[in-house]
Design a protein around this motif. Structure first.
Motif, PDB file in Angstrom:
ATOM      1  N   GLY A 104       0.797  -1.214   0.000  1.00 48.21           N
ATOM      2  CA  GLY A 104       0.000   0.000   0.000  1.00 48.21           C
ATOM      3  C   GLY A 104       0.827   1.259   0.000  1.00 48.21           C
ATOM      4  N   HIS A 105       0.391   2.221   0.798  1.00 43.29           N
ATOM      5  CA  HIS A 105       0.812   3.611   0.622  1.00 43.29           C
ATOM      6  C   HIS A 105       1.319   4.266   1.908  1.00 43.29           C
ATOM      7  N   ASN A 106       2.090   5.306   1.703  1.00 38.17           N
ATOM      8  CA  ASN A 106       2.471   6.186   2.788  1.00 38.17           C
ATOM      9  C   ASN A 106       1.449   7.299   2.853  1.00 38.17           C
ATOM     10  N   HIS A 107       1.327   7.911   3.821  1.00 37.50           N
ATOM     11  CA  HIS A 107       1.832   8.065   5.156  1.00 37.50           C
ATOM     12  C   HIS A 107       1.358   6.926   6.054  1.00 37.50           C
ATOM     13  N   ALA A 108       0.388   6.192   5.602  1.00 36.49           N
ATOM     14  CA  ALA A 108      -0.204   5.109   6.404  1.00 36.49           C
ATOM     15  C   ALA A 108       0.855   4.129   6.903  1.00 36.49           C
ATOM     16  N   TYR A 109       1.756   3.668   6.041  1.00 34.89           N
ATOM     17  CA  TYR A 109       2.662   2.597   6.435  1.00 34.89           C
ATOM     18  C   TYR A 109       3.734   3.054   7.412  1.00 34.89           C
ATOM     19  N   THR A 110       4.228   4.273   7.252  1.00 36.04           N
ATOM     20  CA  THR A 110       5.173   4.801   8.236  1.00 36.04           C
ATOM     21  C   THR A 110       4.483   4.926   9.588  1.00 36.04           C
ATOM     22  N   SER A 111       3.271   5.452   9.585  1.00 34.31           N
ATOM     23  CA  SER A 111       2.519   5.618  10.838  1.00 34.31           C
ATOM     24  C   SER A 111       2.258   4.281  11.520  1.00 34.31           C
ATOM     25  N   ILE A 112       1.790   3.309  10.771  1.00 34.49           N
ATOM     26  CA  ILE A 112       1.476   1.993  11.335  1.00 34.49           C
ATOM     27  C   ILE A 112       2.741   1.331  11.889  1.00 34.49           C
ATOM     28  N   ALA A 113       3.844   1.431  11.148  1.00 29.25           N
ATOM     29  CA  ALA A 113       5.112   0.849  11.614  1.00 29.25           C
ATOM     30  C   ALA A 113       5.544   1.489  12.932  1.00 29.25           C
ATOM     31  N   ASN A 114       5.315   2.789  13.087  1.00 31.73           N
ATOM     32  CA  ASN A 114       5.711   3.477  14.313  1.00 31.73           C
ATOM     33  C   ASN A 114       4.740   3.233  15.465  1.00 31.73           C
ATOM     34  N   ILE A 115       3.472   3.096  15.166  1.00 31.52           N
ATOM     35  CA  ILE A 115       2.479   2.839  16.221  1.00 31.52           C
ATOM     36  C   ILE A 115       2.601   1.417  16.750  1.00 31.52           C
ATOM     37  N   PHE A 116       2.762   0.448  15.850  1.00 32.84           N
ATOM     38  CA  PHE A 116       2.721  -0.955  16.252  1.00 32.84           C
ATOM     39  C   PHE A 116       4.083  -1.628  16.349  1.00 32.84           C
ATOM     40  N   GLY A 117       5.115  -1.034  15.777  1.00 37.80           N
ATOM     41  CA  GLY A 117       6.456  -1.605  15.870  1.00 37.80           C
ATOM     42  C   GLY A 117       7.231  -0.979  17.007  1.00 37.80           C
ATOM     43  N   ASP A 118       8.417  -1.506  17.283  1.00 40.66           N
ATOM     44  CA  ASP A 118       9.220  -0.985  18.393  1.00 40.66           C
ATOM     45  C   ASP A 118      10.482  -0.261  17.927  1.00 40.66           C
ATOM     46  N   LYS A 119      10.555   0.054  16.624  1.00 43.34           N
ATOM     47  CA  LYS A 119      11.669   0.843  16.094  1.00 43.34           C
ATOM     48  C   LYS A 119      11.089   2.023  15.326  1.00 43.34           C
ATOM     49  N   PHE A 120      11.580   3.223  15.624  1.00 40.68           N
ATOM     50  CA  PHE A 120      11.080   4.413  14.948  1.00 40.68           C
ATOM     51  C   PHE A 120      11.603   4.473  13.517  1.00 40.68           C
ATOM     52  N   ILE A 121      10.714   4.825  12.602  1.00 48.81           N
ATOM     53  CA  ILE A 121      11.064   5.017  11.199  1.00 48.81           C
ATOM     54  C   ILE A 121      10.622   6.431  10.831  1.00 48.81           C
ATOM     55  N   ALA A 122      11.557   7.268  10.413  1.00 45.50           N
ATOM     56  CA  ALA A 122      11.196   8.645  10.036  1.00 45.50           C
ATOM     57  C   ALA A 122      10.295   8.646   8.806  1.00 45.50           C
ATOM     58  N   ASN A 123      10.618   7.780   7.851  1.00 41.96           N
ATOM     59  CA  ASN A 123       9.821   7.678   6.630  1.00 41.96           C
ATOM     60  C   ASN A 123      10.127   6.344   5.963  1.00 41.96           C
ATOM     61  N   LEU A 124       9.110   5.547   5.714  1.00 41.86           N
ATOM     62  CA  LEU A 124       9.309   4.305   4.973  1.00 41.86           C
ATOM     63  C   LEU A 124       9.379   4.676   3.495  1.00 41.86           C
ATOM     64  N   PRO A 125      10.538   4.509   2.866  1.00 37.99           N
ATOM     65  CA  PRO A 125      10.674   4.926   1.468  1.00 37.99           C
ATOM     66  C   PRO A 125       9.947   3.989   0.512  1.00 37.99           C
ATOM     67  N   THR A 126       9.799   4.431  -0.721  1.00 38.74           N
ATOM     68  CA  THR A 126       9.174   3.591  -1.740  1.00 38.74           C
ATOM     69  C   THR A 126       9.945   2.273  -1.842  1.00 38.74           C
ATOM     70  N   SER A 127       9.213   1.202  -2.027  1.00 38.57           N
ATOM     71  CA  SER A 127       9.711  -0.183  -2.066  1.00 38.57           C
ATOM     72  C   SER A 127      10.266  -0.662  -0.728  1.00 38.57           C
ATOM     73  N   GLY A 128      10.163   0.149   0.309  1.00 35.32           N
ATOM     74  CA  GLY A 128      10.624  -0.268   1.628  1.00 35.32           C
ATOM     75  C   GLY A 128       9.633  -1.210   2.273  1.00 35.32           C
ATOM     76  N   LEU A 129      10.155  -2.059   3.166  1.00 28.24           N
ATOM     77  CA  LEU A 129       9.259  -2.974   3.883  1.00 28.24           C
ATOM     78  C   LEU A 129       9.619  -3.030   5.352  1.00 28.24           C
ATOM     79  N   VAL A 130       8.605  -3.339   6.145  1.00 28.27           N
ATOM     80  CA  VAL A 130       8.746  -3.498   7.588  1.00 28.27           C
ATOM     81  C   VAL A 130       8.042  -4.787   7.977  1.00 28.27           C
ATOM     82  N   LYS A 131       8.757  -5.665   8.681  1.00 28.53           N
ATOM     83  CA  LYS A 131       8.178  -6.915   9.171  1.00 28.53           C
ATOM     84  C   LYS A 131       8.023  -6.790  10.687  1.00 28.53           C
ATOM     85  N   MET A 132       6.794  -7.027  11.157  1.00 31.17           N
ATOM     86  CA  MET A 132       6.509  -6.909  12.586  1.00 31.17           C
ATOM     87  C   MET A 132       5.836  -8.176  13.104  1.00 31.17           C
TER      88      MET A 132
END
Length: 162
Positions: A108-136
């Motif tokens: 999907g899309h940002n700003h949603a994915y950066t926000s979700i990664a920061n709300i539910f993950g335990d590592k801060f991400i300033a911005n999830l770049p295009t093609s970036g992924l986060v596994k939680m």
């Protein structure tokens, strides 16, 4: 335990006069998505469940990952609620996943994915770049109980090019 992988779509092209939902990937977006998918495939177990926003750039990124994993594009489920930039619809989607799914990848899309990664993950991400992924990972048995989890992995195209 439940695991979710959020993947932001690849870099999109603004050179076409199309609606936001129809905006395609740039060639860099295709290359970066292939790079991240290939790296993820080497490092991790591949999920069986793939969900994508209906937006062309997100769905094409999802197809690149699925093809990189030698899976059928029939394994992709498109959900309109994933065409979300704020994150609330994506969170509601995750909380409504069937509990027989323990591991899923969502495109999907940002700003949603950066926000979700920061709300539910335990590592801060300033911005999830295009093609970036986060596994939680989440110590829950029911998706509706989604709460703070552990960020297991972050992959960005830039880190793979360094």
């Amino acid at each position: 335990m439940k695991t979710i992988v959020l993947v932001r779509h690849g870099k999109s092209s603004w050179e076409y006069d199309v609606s936001d939902a129809e905006r395609p990937l740039k060639s860099r977006g295709v290359k970066d998505a292939k790079l991240v998918a290939k790296h993820f495939a080497k490092e991790n177990l591949i999920p069986k469940y793939f969900f994508s926003s209906p937006a062309k750039r997100a769905l094409d990124t999802c197809k690149i990952f699925v093809n990189s994993f030698d899976l059928s594009e029939n394994s992709i489920k498109i959900d309109n609620s994933l065409y979300d930039f704020g994150g609330e619809s994506v969170v509601n989607f995750v909380k409504s996943l069937p509990n027989d799914i323990n591991y899923a990848m969502i495109f999907g899309h940002n700003h949603a994915y950066t926000s979700i990664a920061n709300i539910f993950g335990d590592k801060f991400i300033a911005n999830l770049p295009t093609s970036g992924l986060v596994k939680m990972n989440f110590e829950i048995n029911d998706w509706k109980d989604l709460k703070k989890g552990k960020t297991e992995l972050i992959i960005t195209p830039k880190q793979l090019k360094e």
